[in-house]
Write a protein that holds these residues in place. Structure first.
Motif, PDB file in Angstrom:
ATOM      1  N   LYS A  51       0.823  -1.216   0.165  1.00  0.00           N
ATOM      2  CA  LYS A  51      -0.042  -0.078   0.126  1.00  0.00           C
ATOM      3  C   LYS A  51       0.894   1.097  -0.040  1.00  0.00           C
ATOM      4  O   LYS A  51       0.497   2.216  -0.714  1.00  0.00           O
ATOM      5  N   ASP A  52       1.861   1.200   0.759  1.00  0.00           N
ATOM      6  CA  ASP A  52       2.772   2.474   0.943  1.00  0.00           C
ATOM      7  C   ASP A  52       4.158   2.365   0.013  1.00  0.00           C
ATOM      8  O   ASP A  52       4.888   3.346  -0.169  1.00  0.00           O
ATOM      9  N   PHE A  53       4.326   1.175  -0.444  1.00  0.00           N
ATOM     10  CA  PHE A  53       5.532   0.892  -1.387  1.00  0.00           C
ATOM     11  C   PHE A  53       5.246   0.211  -2.588  1.00  0.00           C
ATOM     12  O   PHE A  53       4.182  -0.597  -2.693  1.00  0.00           O
ATOM     13  N   THR A  54       5.748   0.664  -3.896  1.00  0.00           N
ATOM     14  CA  THR A  54       5.465   0.040  -5.048  1.00  0.00           C
ATOM     15  C   THR A  54       6.528  -0.559  -5.507  1.00  0.00           C
ATOM     16  O   THR A  54       7.878  -0.173  -5.470  1.00  0.00           O
ATOM     17  N   SER A  55       6.349  -1.630  -6.557  1.00  0.00           N
ATOM     18  CA  SER A  55       7.479  -2.282  -7.429  1.00  0.00           C
ATOM     19  C   SER A  55       7.581  -1.611  -8.674  1.00  0.00           C
ATOM     20  O   SER A  55       8.435  -2.004  -9.579  1.00  0.00           O
ATOM     21  N   GLU A  56       6.537  -0.887  -8.871  1.00  0.00           N
ATOM     22  CA  GLU A  56       6.201  -0.361 -10.256  1.00  0.00           C
ATOM     23  C   GLU A  56       7.342   0.685 -11.009  1.00  0.00           C
ATOM     24  O   GLU A  56       7.306   0.725 -12.096  1.00  0.00           O
TER      25      GLU A  56
ATOM     26  N   PRO B  40       7.608   6.204   8.422  1.00  0.00           N
ATOM     27  CA  PRO B  40       8.763   5.976   9.447  1.00  0.00           C
ATOM     28  C   PRO B  40       8.988   4.555   9.646  1.00  0.00           C
ATOM     29  O   PRO B  40       8.217   3.581   9.623  1.00  0.00           O
ATOM     30  N   VAL B  41      10.457   4.484   9.698  1.00  0.00           N
ATOM     31  CA  VAL B  41      10.980   2.982   9.955  1.00  0.00           C
ATOM     32  C   VAL B  41      11.950   3.361  11.088  1.00  0.00           C
ATOM     33  O   VAL B  41      13.139   3.943  10.703  1.00  0.00           O
ATOM     34  N   ARG B  42      11.838   2.782  11.857  1.00  0.00           N
ATOM     35  CA  ARG B  42      12.715   2.998  13.045  1.00  0.00           C
ATOM     36  C   ARG B  42      12.906   4.451  13.409  1.00  0.00           C
ATOM     37  O   ARG B  42      12.059   5.232  13.626  1.00  0.00           O
ATOM     38  N   ASP B  43      14.152   4.978  13.552  1.00  0.00           N
ATOM     39  CA  ASP B  43      14.486   6.271  13.638  1.00  0.00           C
ATOM     40  C   ASP B  43      14.398   7.285  12.634  1.00  0.00           C
ATOM     41  O   ASP B  43      14.959   8.305  12.647  1.00  0.00           O
ATOM     42  N   GLN B  44      14.139   6.607  11.416  1.00  0.00           N
ATOM     43  CA  GLN B  44      14.210   7.479  10.259  1.00  0.00           C
ATOM     44  C   GLN B  44      12.858   7.581   9.376  1.00  0.00           C
ATOM     45  O   GLN B  44      11.878   7.119   9.838  1.00  0.00           O
ATOM     46  N   VAL B  45      12.589   8.361   8.715  1.00  0.00           N
ATOM     47  CA  VAL B  45      11.452   8.593   7.831  1.00  0.00           C
ATOM     48  C   VAL B  45      11.685   8.495   6.332  1.00  0.00           C
ATOM     49  O   VAL B  45      12.581   9.371   5.873  1.00  0.00           O
ATOM     50  N   ILE B  46      11.127   7.442   5.860  1.00  0.00           N
ATOM     51  CA  ILE B  46      11.437   7.345   4.420  1.00  0.00           C
ATOM     52  C   ILE B  46      10.461   7.995   3.657  1.00  0.00           C
ATOM     53  O   ILE B  46       9.353   7.754   3.801  1.00  0.00           O
ATOM     54  N   LYS B  47      10.818   9.053   2.738  1.00  0.00           N
ATOM     55  CA  LYS B  47       9.903  10.155   2.156  1.00  0.00           C
ATOM     56  C   LYS B  47       9.379   9.523   0.895  1.00  0.00           C
ATOM     57  O   LYS B  47       9.814   8.641   0.013  1.00  0.00           O
ATOM     58  N   ALA B  48       8.042  10.014   0.556  1.00  0.00           N
ATOM     59  CA  ALA B  48       7.527   9.506  -0.351  1.00  0.00           C
ATOM     60  C   ALA B  48       8.495   9.720  -1.835  1.00  0.00           C
ATOM     61  O   ALA B  48       9.012  10.652  -1.811  1.00  0.00           O
TER      62      ALA B  48
END
Length: 413
Positions: free
Chosen positions: A72-77, A308-316
């Motif tokens: 939903k939040d990540f894509t392979s495309e 958010p993943v652990r202490d980081q934020v993976i941005k769009a």
């Protein structure tokens, strides 16, 4: 924990270039990934000379599995390996199962599962075991050989070749193109060779699919070429790219695991003895070989929203790489992960990925490795490496282009 000696020998994550295939030849991967997991489990790597400014390297098992599950939040495309993700796109997007998401992914996957489910493939299993035994027996007659070119190269390609009804005379060429597509034999090979090999495979399947559409048989290519989804046939691109995906995934992974498994048994004689004595069965040994070798070192995704993943934020929009070769050695999941233990249980490795994109050919891959383990157990008394294995030059495939060995048969003096 990382020892003081390892701290000195293994570079800081901030100094490692994960895009450079040479990194995986120069550094002990187990020690390198241990340091990532301890110091920077969600690590940002800057990249110069790319459309993308950099990417995240996720190395803890729990985080890797969570992201694999989260379509939903990540894509392979936009690509699913570093080389395409850093280009910003994949030409096979929404045409090949591995880089298609959503309802279309489910429809194509369900269609292909009709050819690759364990129930459908069950009659193929005996043939894989027979072919593997014959190749190992032939190797024993040679005594000294290259295990890659004389044995491993001939097994998965012939199984997938039979399922796709690829003419026998074309299969050796396809193995070579496969290897060039995913990796190089050395740093001296050109990246252009990879592109050319990929184009050769696509052209080959385009011509074969056109023939099967006119004269379909009982094979997988014919099934794709004549299939319909919601009453509409698959596009030519979908047929060709999914044939390409099948030949790539069906051959490379189990071939490299079989080679890596032979090396592991030669380097861990106590485990070889446990297998030979029947203390541990081939099924359990197969799973440990898959974990230990992890041929597909990573897969990747693009973030659709901030996560958010652990202490980081993976941005769009960020590229995220999921390192199977680290997750499969995570101390939080695997007891003493740096030990090759063929009786390991549980052994929930991610060698085939996880979640909606879990490898379609996982059953077949396991059968290939299991057949090799069983053939070695029953027919080979001793394995001796006659020189260092020749590693492939790749940031995606952990594998080998050559392995000089001497195999001694059971009962030989």
């Amino acid at each position: 924990m990382t020892t003081a000696q390892e701290q000195h020998a293994v570079p800081e994550p901030s100094t490692v270039d994960l895009t450079d295939p040479q990194t995986f030849l120069d550094v002990d991967p187990q020690a390198m990934w241990r340091r990532y997991r301890e110091q920077s489990p969600v690590h940002w790597q800057s990249v110069s000379g790319s459309r993308m400014p950099g990417f995240w390297a996720v190395t803890k098992y729990a985080d890797v599995v969570d992201i694999y599950r989260n379509n939903k939040d990540f894509t392979s495309e936009r690509g699913n390996v570093l080389v395409t993700l850093l280009q910003g796109e994949d030409s096979a997007s929404r045409k090949m199962l591995a880089v298609t998401d959503g309802p279309r992914h489910r429809e194509i996957r369900n269609l292909m599962l009709k050819s690759f489910s364990p129930r459908v493939l069950e009659p193929v299993v005996a043939g894989i075991h027979r072919r593997t035994r014959e190749l190992v027996e032939q190797a024993l007659r040679l005594g000294s050989l290259d295990f890659v070119t004389d044995v491993a190269d001939h097994i998965p390609i012939n199984t997938i070749g039979d399922l796709m009804d690829i003419p026998a005379g074309d299969r050796e060429r396809l193995v070579e193109w496969n290897t060039q597509t995913l990796s190089r034999h050395s740093s001296e090979d050109s990246a252009l060779d990879e592109v050319m090999a990929r184009n050769e495979i696509l052209l080959y399947f385009s011509e074969l699919a056109a023939k099967r559409r006119k004269n379909p048989g009982e094979d997988v290519i014919s099934a794709l070429a004549t299939a319909t989804v919601d009453g509409k046939p698959l596009s030519e691109d979908e047929i060709v790219f999914n044939c390409y995906s099948l030949i790539l995934g069906g051959d490379e992974s189990s071939r490299m695991s079989s080679i890596g498994g032979l090396i592991a048994f030669s380097e861990h004689p106590e485990q070889w003895r446990r297998l030979k004595d029947g203390e541990v069965g081939a099924d359990s040994a197969t799973e440990e070989v898959m974990r230990w070798t992890t041929p597909a070192m990573h897969f990747g995704r693009r973030a659709l929203v901030d996560v958010p993943v652990r202490d980081q934020v993976i941005k769009a929009g960020d590229v995220v790489t999921l390192w199977n070769s680290s997750a499969n050695f995570d101390e939080d999941v695997f007891t003493d992960p740096g030990t090759f233990d063929i009786a390991r249980t549980p052994n929930k490795h991610v060698a085939f990925g996880h979640g909606p994109h879990f490898c379609l050919g996982a059953f077949l891959g396991r059968v290939h490795v299991n057949a090799m383990v069983e053939a070695l157990r029953t027919r080979v008394a001793r394995i001796e490496l006659d020189g260092p294995p020749q590693r492939l030059y790749s940031n995606f495939v952990y594998g080998y282009s050559g392995l000089p060995v001497t195999l001694t048969a059971e009962g030989a003096s």
